[in-house]
Write a protein that holds these residues in place. Structure first.
Motif, PDB file in Angstrom:
ATOM      1  N   ILE A  43       0.752  -1.038   0.007  1.00 48.88           N
ATOM      2  CA  ILE A  43       0.103  -0.119  -0.122  1.00 48.88           C
ATOM      3  C   ILE A  43       0.809   1.157   0.017  1.00 48.88           C
ATOM      4  O   ILE A  43       0.548   2.155  -0.869  1.00 48.88           O
ATOM      5  N   LYS A  44       1.851   1.315   0.950  1.00 46.96           N
ATOM      6  CA  LYS A  44       2.849   2.455   0.939  1.00 46.96           C
ATOM      7  C   LYS A  44       3.769   2.835  -0.189  1.00 46.96           C
ATOM      8  O   LYS A  44       3.989   3.694  -0.586  1.00 46.96           O
ATOM      9  N   LYS A  45       3.749   1.832  -1.212  1.00 43.54           N
ATOM     10  CA  LYS A  45       4.626   1.857  -2.198  1.00 43.54           C
ATOM     11  C   LYS A  45       3.605   2.744  -3.342  1.00 43.54           C
ATOM     12  O   LYS A  45       4.163   3.216  -4.386  1.00 43.54           O
ATOM     13  N   THR A  46       2.463   2.592  -3.210  1.00 48.74           N
ATOM     14  CA  THR A  46       1.459   3.086  -4.376  1.00 48.74           C
ATOM     15  C   THR A  46       1.395   4.652  -4.260  1.00 48.74           C
ATOM     16  O   THR A  46       1.502   5.152  -3.111  1.00 48.74           O
ATOM     17  N   ILE A  47       1.780   5.369  -5.200  1.00 45.94           N
ATOM     18  CA  ILE A  47       1.611   6.950  -5.267  1.00 45.94           C
ATOM     19  C   ILE A  47       0.110   7.319  -5.595  1.00 45.94           C
ATOM     20  O   ILE A  47      -0.140   6.824  -6.638  1.00 45.94           O
ATOM     21  N   THR A  48      -0.349   7.929  -4.885  1.00 47.11           N
ATOM     22  CA  THR A  48      -1.890   8.497  -4.863  1.00 47.11           C
ATOM     23  C   THR A  48      -1.627   9.881  -5.364  1.00 47.11           C
ATOM     24  O   THR A  48      -1.155  10.782  -4.882  1.00 47.11           O
ATOM     25  N   LEU A  90       9.587   5.210 -12.094  1.00 40.50           N
ATOM     26  CA  LEU A  90       9.855   4.908 -10.722  1.00 40.50           C
ATOM     27  C   LEU A  90       9.426   3.377 -10.173  1.00 40.50           C
ATOM     28  O   LEU A  90       9.802   2.922  -9.069  1.00 40.50           O
ATOM     29  N   ASP A  91       8.868   2.612 -11.213  1.00 40.38           N
ATOM     30  CA  ASP A  91       8.551   1.291 -10.866  1.00 40.38           C
ATOM     31  C   ASP A  91       7.462   1.108  -9.740  1.00 40.38           C
ATOM     32  O   ASP A  91       7.837   0.432  -8.832  1.00 40.38           O
ATOM     33  N   ARG A  92       6.573   2.066  -9.819  1.00 41.23           N
ATOM     34  CA  ARG A  92       5.857   1.956  -8.628  1.00 41.23           C
ATOM     35  C   ARG A  92       4.324   2.292  -8.981  1.00 41.23           C
ATOM     36  O   ARG A  92       3.913   2.888 -10.160  1.00 41.23           O
TER      37      ARG A  92
END
Length: 264
Positions: free
Chosen positions: A32-37, A71-73
């Motif tokens: 979850i933290k890796k996802t950029i919102t 960023l591979d995210r």
């Protein structure tokens, strides 16, 4: 003996399940933290819009996806009104605010801003419906006309209009709603950003006067991040440099008819 082995087997299974349950929350949390919102403004073509299939599209949407690739995210996009976008960023409900936001000195003090498009502007389009008053070339020329101007809340346009105490401003959350207010004469005019070409094509009733900005001149569009989010800011700066250097930004500007000149 068999019962001892059975108890031992149950014990091993329980231990394995216990370890699995301990690992899963941290793995899920990391994902979850890796996802950029990304927070974006709806009905803000060509930056962002919703197509006939209910999908997000536009220049900002494509740039956000390219940032995610570099960023591979994974990325997630949500749409909010302008005022809600600023609140969401302040409260860290979103990681990034991306809506053709003008880079100004005041905003640099409030946010981390990463330039991604545009060369700055010296005028804003002041839009009337069907007919504009005669001899209007600047905001000062509106003195004595008793005009109400619609603006997006929290934008440079709102701050610019509020300088002039002889006009009234009405904050409206989306450009789609602003256009309805113009059409039904609930406001006399509206200040748009420079990405107005798509609206002009869609609404031939628009009468546009480009009013000079003076001290409100800006310096291109910026991706806004919270002041404390220095790590992600640095990553996005590097990603944007890559996308500019490899021609991706120029390609997307051409695809969305940005011409490198628009600025909010």
């Amino acid at each position: 003996m068999n019962s001892v082995r059975l108890y031992s087997l149950f014990g091993c299974i329980f231990f394995i399940l216990f370890l699995s349950s301990c690992r899963n929350p941290s793995t899920s949390y990391t994902q979850i933290k890796k996802t950029i919102t990304f927070g974006m403004l709806p009905a803000d073509a060509p930056f962002m819009a919703v197509n006939e299939h209910g999908e997000y599209e536009g220049f900002d949407v494509d740039v956000a996806r390219e940032i995610g690739k570099v960023l591979d995210r994974p990325i997630r996009i949500i749409d909010l009104g302008m005022a809600e976008l600023f609140i969401a960023l302040d409260r860290k409900k979103i990681d990034v605010l991306m809506c053709g936001l003008s880079i100004t000195t005041q905003r640099r003090e409030r946010f981390n801003l990463v330039h991604y498009q545009g060369h700055g502007v010296k005028t804003f389009p002041l839009v009337f419906w069907n007919q504009a008053p005669a001899n209007i070339g600047s905001m000062e020329d509106l003195r004595g006309h008793n005009i109400t101007i619609a603006v997006l809340p929290g934008t440079l346009q709102e701050g610019f209009a509020q300088q002039f105490d002889f006009v009234k401003t009405k904050a409206i959350n989306t450009y789609a709603d602003i256009i309805l207010e113009l059409q039904y004469k609930k406001v006399d005019a509206a200040l748009f950003d420079e990405a107005i070409e798509s609206f002009v094509k869609q609404f031939p009733q628009f009468r546009v006067i480009n009013v000079p900005l003076g001290d409100f001149e800006s310096h291109g569009h910026g991706i806004a991040l919270h002041k404390t989010n220095s790590e992600l800011t640095q990553q996005i700066e590097q990603a944007m440099q890559t996308l500019k250097n490899n021609g991706t930004i120029a390609r997307l500007e051409k695809a969305w008819q940005m011409n490198g000149e628009n600025n909010d």
